[in-house]
Enzyme design. Structure first.
Site, short mmCIF file in Angstrom:
data_model
loop_
_atom_site.label_atom_id
_atom_site.label_comp_id
_atom_site.label_asym_id
_atom_site.label_seq_id
_atom_site.Cartn_x
_atom_site.Cartn_y
_atom_site.Cartn_z
N ASP A 175 13.52 5.07 -43.29
CA ASP A 175 14.15 4.12 -42.17
C ASP A 175 12.89 3.53 -41.41
O ASP A 175 12.00 3.16 -42.04
CB ASP A 175 14.57 5.48 -41.21
N HIS A 237 14.97 4.24 -34.33
CA HIS A 237 16.33 4.24 -35.34
C HIS A 237 15.97 5.51 -36.05
O HIS A 237 16.92 6.41 -36.43
CB HIS A 237 16.49 2.96 -35.94
N SER A 420 25.34 4.09 -38.94
CA SER A 420 23.87 4.72 -39.09
C SER A 420 23.80 6.31 -38.39
O SER A 420 23.01 7.00 -38.90
CB SER A 420 22.73 4.05 -38.24
#
Length: 583
Positions: A175, A237, A420
């Site tokens: 990621d 994220h 996600s």
């Protein structure tokens, strides 16, 4: 007609050989008009992609075999190209996770490689937006010692009460990076030894070597830097997704599998990546190596990988990335690693919006997102997969993905929404299943079958092609919302078979079927003793014992409604499991 198609194919093949430009991405040719040197990926024709389950018993055996086979093949077939590049002092990086070489060169060298008969394609390695962007305002939230709503919704906390928290399992992530030292994640990091010691070898890799995000000015440095020797997150994220998988401390219960360990790779630079960055991370996850890039070890690979990112053509992802990435996902799965992928946030486009890698692949376990009341999130992409004309059923399952609270950079807590956020719930459940029954490690097909068959079915008013919203599975929820407790209970029933058993060929036909289904053994020494068939809720709907050492047995399922069923066959040498489609 066949002869006509053959002539056309041969003509096109000769045209491609005569015109090497046909192998080269148009976007790369355009870049060369303004740049004297460009990055690209040379994809060789002679590639290995494992399409079937290997006749090996353990995850260690599968991972070692896949790693050695791929690496040996790449070294053998890449020798000549590597030699040419070395002689010309061209910068390159060779890959084996699929047979490819990343190159940075002038136009003449690139064209020379394109003219080679052993080269399939020259793929542009320009950056594109990979981040499966969340669709909610990021707001800090206060700490809360009660399990987050997504954890309770899938009954993960009920699994903990059975004593299974993910212990003994390793989750991998790729990621935007990860802040490893934040409280809910620090002790879960595999490299963490104690409060004063940490070892990042084999536990972290940074595939970001330079700026890739064109939306950020060159004058603004990356907050983490590049070529990092310790985990860092330049976006929030990645840290948020890992928190949903394993995060927990005294005041926060945010992770589905808080007893699991995690390792990770950074494949995005502030949300942007390139084909070579995801290739680097996948290759490292297949066989992690030390901080100097030496001594890859497939026995240190994770059991499951979460991929909360998306290769969208709208965001600049080139369609030529599809075969490149599909081979990679197949090889990771063959190595005994579950590849969990977010379905994407393009639900506004309706049916067929799952159209980007890696979510569209059959080998990927794709996850849609639901909200607090079990409605499908409006942003959640829908199946089936139409971009490759397969009309493959996707997504596989659904998980909570709206208002998911987790930890972000610097230990701040935030709520995000997106597929996600849904994918990490599934990766966490895989860890719970393997911790409950370690014999499941490396048994990817069985793990995925259990997740689908134990999911809570949900229907939709939205029909997509032949996938009716009122049927299970459908193109909106897949098989339904995952149920961790049911999946773990089913996992506890799993009994491994020997390597010899896995080589026994049991055929099921016709499949799909409308009325009768026949089971037959190709080996006279292996007889069918019992056949059990379950519906998608796990309810036994048929159970027959042919007796003796039957080599063939037929069951009438005409009275069952259309849908997906799961069979378990007990033979004289072990047990076989799989799916039956009733139409």
């Amino acid at each position: 007609m066949f002869r006509l198609f053959l002539l056309i194919f041969l003509a096109l093949s000769q045209w491609c050989l005569a015109n090497p430009l046909s192998k080269i991405d148009v976007s790369l040719l355009e870049r060369y008009k303004t740049q004297p040197v460009c990055d690209y990926v040379v994809l060789l024709k002679d590639r290995i992609a494992f399409d079937k389950q290997l006749p090996l018993k353990t995850k260690k055996q599968k991972g070692t075999y896949v790693y050695q086979t791929l690496r040996n093949h790449a070294e053998k077939t890449q020798q000549e190209i590597r030699s040419i590049l070395k002689q010309q002092n061209v910068v390159f990086r060779a890959f084996y996770v699929t047979n490819a070489i990343q190159v940075k060169s002038d136009y003449a060298t690139m064209l020379e490689l394109a003219q080679r008969s052993d080269v399939d394609r020259i793929i542009d390695d320009a950056p594109f937006k990979m981040l499966d962007e969340v669709r909610a305002e990021r707001q800090p939230t206060q700490r809360n010692a009660v399990p987050e709503w997504g954890i309770s919704r899938i009954l993960a906390d009920s699994v903990w009460s059975l004593g299974y928290t993910g212990q003994g399992v390793v989750i991998g992530g790729q990621d935007t990076g990860y802040d490893w030292w934040v409280s809910p994640l620090k002790s879960k990091y595999r490299g963490f030894i104690d409060s004063t010691s940490v070892d990042h070898n084999y536990n972290w890799y940074d595939a970001i070597h330079e700026k890739q995000n064109p939306d950020v000015s060159d004058t603004i440095p990356n907050p983490c830097g590049y070529n990092l020797l310790a985990p860092c997150d330049d976006h929030d994220h990645g840290t948020h997704t890992m928190g949903t998988m394993v995060g927990q401390d005294d005041a926060n219960v945010i992770g589905v599998a808080p007893g699991a360990k995690w390792i990770a790779c950074r494949n995005m630079e502030r949300g942007w990546g390139r084909p070579s960055s995801y290739m680097e991370c996948f290759e490292w996850l297949l066989a992690p190596f030390d901080l100097e890039g030496n001594t890859p070890d497939p026995t240190k690979a994770p059991h499951v990988i979460n991929n909360s990112w998306y290769c969208s053509e709208e965001e600049g992802c080139n369609p030529s990335n599809i075969p490149l990435m599909e081979d990679i996902v197949k090889n990771l799965k063959a190595a005994g690693i579950v590849v969990v992928v977010s379905a994407g946030n393009d639900g506004r486009r309706g049916c067929g919006s799952i159209d980007g890698p890696p979510a569209l692949f059959d080998a990927s376990f794709s996850v849609a997102a639901s909200d607090f009341v079990d409605s499908i999130a409006g942003f959640s992409s829908r199946g089936p997969v139409v971009i490759d004309s397969s009309f493959r059923m996707k997504p596989n399952v659904t998980a909570p993905g709206v208002g998911i609270r987790s930890v972000a950079r610097k230990g701040v807590f935030k709520s995000f929404s997106g597929t996600s956020m849904a994918g990490p719930h599934v990766a966490g459940v895989v860890a719970l299943m393997i911790s409950a029954n370690p014999d499941l490690a490396g048994q990817v097909d069985i793990i995925e079958d259990i997740l689908e068959s134990t999911a809570e079915p949900f229907t939709s008013s939205q029909d997509c092609n032949d996938l009716l919203g009122g049927k299970i599975p459908n193109a909106v929820y897949g098989y339904g919302i995952i149920n961790a407790l049911a999946a773990v209970k089913r996992a506890l029933d799993y009994i491994p078979v020997s390597v010899h058993d896995q080589q026994v060929s049991i055929h099921i036909f016709p499949n799909p079927t409308t009325d009768y289904v026949t089971f037959t053994s190709d080996t006279k020494d292996v007889g069918i003793q019992q056949i059990s068939i379950y519906d998608f809720k796990g309810v036994l709907v048929a159970d027959q014992s042919p007796g003796g050492r039957a080599l063939l047995h037929t069951i009438d399922i005409s009275g069952l409604p259309a849908g997906i069923y799961f069979y378990s066959i007990l033979t004289t040498n072990g047990r076989k499991q799989g799916k039956i489609v009733k139409i």
